[in-house]
Write a protein that holds these residues in place. Structure first.
Motif, PDB file in Angstrom:
ATOM      1  N   ASP A 161      33.119  35.114  42.173  1.00 51.04           N
ATOM      2  CA  ASP A 161      32.455  35.434  43.439  1.00 51.04           C
ATOM      3  C   ASP A 161      31.471  36.588  43.202  1.00 51.04           C
ATOM      4  OD1 ASP A 161      33.994  37.778  43.322  1.00 51.04           O
ATOM      5  OD2 ASP A 161      35.515  37.005  44.682  1.00 51.04           O
ATOM      6  N   GLU A 162      30.788  37.009  44.249  1.00 54.21           N
ATOM      7  CA  GLU A 162      29.740  38.028  44.119  1.00 54.21           C
ATOM      8  C   GLU A 162      30.266  39.351  43.577  1.00 54.21           C
ATOM      9  OE1 GLU A 162      27.656  38.499  47.770  1.00 54.21           O
ATOM     10  OE2 GLU A 162      26.829  36.461  47.772  1.00 54.21           O
ATOM     11  N   GLU A 163      31.461  39.741  44.016  1.00 54.45           N
ATOM     12  CA  GLU A 163      32.013  41.030  43.570  1.00 54.45           C
ATOM     13  C   GLU A 163      32.330  41.015  42.082  1.00 54.45           C
ATOM     14  OE1 GLU A 163      34.553  43.169  46.861  1.00 54.45           O
ATOM     15  OE2 GLU A 163      34.993  41.021  46.915  1.00 54.45           O
ATOM     16  N   LEU A 164      32.880  39.903  41.591  1.00 53.12           N
ATOM     17  CA  LEU A 164      33.180  39.800  40.162  1.00 53.12           C
ATOM     18  C   LEU A 164      31.894  39.720  39.345  1.00 53.12           C
ATOM     19  CD1 LEU A 164      36.198  37.309  40.248  1.00 53.12           C
ATOM     20  CD2 LEU A 164      36.290  39.732  39.647  1.00 53.12           C
ATOM     21  N   LEU A 165      30.948  38.920  39.793  1.00 59.56           N
ATOM     22  CA  LEU A 165      29.691  38.767  39.064  1.00 59.56           C
ATOM     23  C   LEU A 165      28.918  40.088  39.007  1.00 59.56           C
ATOM     24  CD1 LEU A 165      28.569  35.292  40.409  1.00 59.56           C
ATOM     25  CD2 LEU A 165      29.244  35.830  38.058  1.00 59.56           C
ATOM     26  N   ALA A 166      29.070  40.924  40.018  1.00 60.08           N
ATOM     27  CA  ALA A 166      28.367  42.203  40.050  1.00 60.08           C
ATOM     28  C   ALA A 166      28.844  43.153  38.956  1.00 60.08           C
ATOM     29  CB  ALA A 166      28.528  42.855  41.424  1.00 60.08           C
ATOM     30  N   VAL A 167      30.143  43.106  38.631  1.00 59.56           N
ATOM     31  CA  VAL A 167      30.676  44.024  37.616  1.00 59.56           C
ATOM     32  C   VAL A 167      30.744  43.399  36.223  1.00 59.56           C
ATOM     33  CG1 VAL A 167      32.011  45.283  39.343  1.00 59.56           C
ATOM     34  CG2 VAL A 167      33.113  43.419  38.059  1.00 59.56           C
ATOM     35  N   LYS A 168      30.590  42.096  36.132  1.00 56.36           N
ATOM     36  CA  LYS A 168      30.715  41.389  34.846  1.00 56.36           C
ATOM     37  C   LYS A 168      29.843  41.979  33.743  1.00 56.36           C
ATOM     38  CE  LYS A 168      30.892  36.682  32.963  1.00 56.36           C
ATOM     39  NZ  LYS A 168      30.754  35.230  33.296  1.00 56.36           N
ATOM     40  N   PRO A 169      28.564  42.324  34.009  1.00 54.58           N
ATOM     41  CA  PRO A 169      27.720  42.881  32.936  1.00 54.58           C
ATOM     42  C   PRO A 169      28.195  44.235  32.426  1.00 54.58           C
ATOM     43  CG  PRO A 169      26.379  42.065  34.763  1.00 54.58           C
ATOM     44  CD  PRO A 169      27.789  42.105  35.244  1.00 54.58           C
ATOM     45  N   THR A 170      29.056  44.922  33.185  1.00 56.33           N
ATOM     46  CA  THR A 170      29.512  46.259  32.797  1.00 56.33           C
ATOM     47  C   THR A 170      30.819  46.221  32.001  1.00 56.33           C
ATOM     48  OG1 THR A 170      30.882  46.677  34.773  1.00 56.33           O
ATOM     49  CG2 THR A 170      28.509  47.104  34.948  1.00 56.33           C
TER      50      THR A 170
ATOM     51  N   ALA B  65      36.916  41.081  26.992  1.00 56.79           N
ATOM     52  CA  ALA B  65      38.341  41.365  27.238  1.00 56.79           C
ATOM     53  C   ALA B  65      38.525  42.116  28.549  1.00 56.79           C
ATOM     54  CB  ALA B  65      38.925  42.175  26.086  1.00 56.79           C
ATOM     55  N   GLU B  66      37.681  43.115  28.790  1.00 57.14           N
ATOM     56  CA  GLU B  66      37.782  43.897  30.027  1.00 57.14           C
ATOM     57  C   GLU B  66      37.516  43.023  31.248  1.00 57.14           C
ATOM     58  OE1 GLU B  66      36.353  48.262  28.245  1.00 57.14           O
ATOM     59  OE2 GLU B  66      34.905  46.875  29.117  1.00 57.14           O
ATOM     60  N   TYR B  67      36.620  42.068  31.117  1.00 54.89           N
ATOM     61  CA  TYR B  67      36.334  41.186  32.250  1.00 54.89           C
ATOM     62  C   TYR B  67      37.529  40.266  32.531  1.00 54.89           C
ATOM     63  CZ  TYR B  67      33.954  38.050  35.447  1.00 54.89           C
ATOM     64  OH  TYR B  67      33.613  37.310  36.565  1.00 54.89           O
TER      65      TYR B  67
ATOM     66  N   ASN C 196      40.913  44.904  44.175  1.00 54.08           N
ATOM     67  CA  ASN C 196      39.902  45.915  44.504  1.00 54.08           C
ATOM     68  C   ASN C 196      39.864  47.025  43.464  1.00 54.08           C
ATOM     69  OD1 ASN C 196      39.123  44.557  46.825  1.00 54.08           O
ATOM     70  ND2 ASN C 196      40.559  45.669  48.135  1.00 54.08           N
ATOM     71  N   ALA C 197      41.056  47.431  43.007  1.00 61.29           N
ATOM     72  CA  ALA C 197      41.134  48.495  42.002  1.00 61.29           C
ATOM     73  C   ALA C 197      40.499  48.050  40.688  1.00 61.29           C
ATOM     74  CB  ALA C 197      42.602  48.895  41.785  1.00 61.29           C
ATOM     75  N   CYS C 198      40.773  46.819  40.277  1.00 63.49           N
ATOM     76  CA  CYS C 198      40.238  46.315  39.007  1.00 63.49           C
ATOM     77  C   CYS C 198      38.732  46.102  39.069  1.00 63.49           C
ATOM     78  CB  CYS C 198      40.939  45.009  38.620  1.00 63.49           C
ATOM     79  SG  CYS C 198      42.617  45.233  38.001  1.00 63.49           S
ATOM     80  N   ILE C 199      38.217  45.698  40.217  1.00 62.15           N
ATOM     81  CA  ILE C 199      36.774  45.551  40.359  1.00 62.15           C
ATOM     82  C   ILE C 199      36.101  46.919  40.276  1.00 62.15           C
ATOM     83  CG2 ILE C 199      34.956  44.998  42.037  1.00 62.15           C
ATOM     84  CD1 ILE C 199      36.657  42.568  42.854  1.00 62.15           C
TER      85      ILE C 199
END
Length: 268
Positions: A63-72, A76-78, A166-169
């Motif tokens: 979803d949008e929230e996951l895709l927003a943090v994926k590049p960071t 493994a972290e993702y 929410n914490a993991c995002i």
């Protein structure tokens, strides 16, 4: 019926296939939801058409929230970032009464229903790392291991999943920072943060290379048992953390010291 979910890419496909095989052998009624984290893994799983399995692509799941943090995040972290989200996705999209997350490198030797039944009227099941003292990494990796976690589709179970997601995002990295590490250290205070939390007590559950030194391992009529302090229990699952195939002829078992019986009875 037990519902399980796991996630992996093509590098971990052999582990995931073994996990599925172990469920077929030991779990009478289950459904496994597999989140394929790359295209090769997705196509292979779709071709195999495994029994009692639903394969979910990243395009369906993210979803949008996951895709927003994926590049960071590293790959493994993702994966760690996504752990609570895959459980929530399964419960919400398939209207499940229960869902158990399992790491793909877990293998069952006995019915996991025995572990889930131990929850009783609780809504969240956690497993301890139970480190052998010389390998204790609680300060780094946390008290609990994400390897096997059950959530019921009820108030406390869903509240915990939403809080964890929410914490993991917000933060999920392979480093220690402000008492956090990956997705795992977040679980340390769950016994007080949430209600209806049960910590697995079964001796044969949650056996891993960092705690197997505390047990004797015996085989009796094709059943593997762990023995500790005059207590004997069937081995329910083993977490093959660190197992890597370096070539067709060479394997790295793990970073921990293993007895010859463990190598013979579990790894061989």
């Amino acid at each position: 019926m037990l519902n399980f979910c796991t996630l992996f890419d093509s590098k971990f496909l052999p582990y995931g296939l073994n996990l599925h095989e172990s469920l077929l052998k030991n779990c009478k009624s289950f459904h496994l939801y597999i989140f394929a984290f790359d295209e090769k893994c997705l196509k292979t799983l779709q071709t195999l058409n495994l029994k009692h399995t639903t394969v979910i692509s990243l395009s369906e799941f993210e979803d949008e929230e996951l895709l927003a943090v994926k590049p960071t995040r590293t790959p493994a972290e993702y994966c760690w970032t996504c752990t609570p989200s895959v459980v929530l996705y399964c419960i919400n999209n398939y209207n499940l009464e229960n869902c158990t997350y399992i790491d793909s490198d877990v293998y069952f030797y006995d019915d996991p229903l025995k572990l889930v039944d131990e929850m009783g009227s609780n809504e969240i099941l956690l497993t301890l790392h139970n480190y052998t003292p010389k390998y204790d990494q609680t300060a780094l990796s946390g008290k609990f291991c994400v390897q096997f976690m059950t959530f019921l589709n009820k108030k406390e179970g869903i509240s915990a999943l939403k809080w964890w997601r929410n914490a993991c995002i917000e933060w999920c990295y392979a480093r220690v920072e402000d008492e956090k590490f990956g997705d795992q250290k977040y679980l340390d205070d769950w016994e007080t943060r949430f209600n209806k939390v049960h910590v697995l007590q079964a001796e044969g559950g949650a056996i891993a290379p960092w705690n197997i030194q505390q047990y004797e391992l015996k085989k009796d009529q094709e059943v593997l048992y762990v023995l500790k302090d005059d207590k004997k229990a069937p081995l329910n699952f083993y977490h093959f953390h660190g197992l890597r195939f370096l070539s067709e002829q060479k394997v790295n078992l793990c970073e921990y010291k293993l007895s010859s019986d463990v190598v013979k009875l579990v790894y061989r």
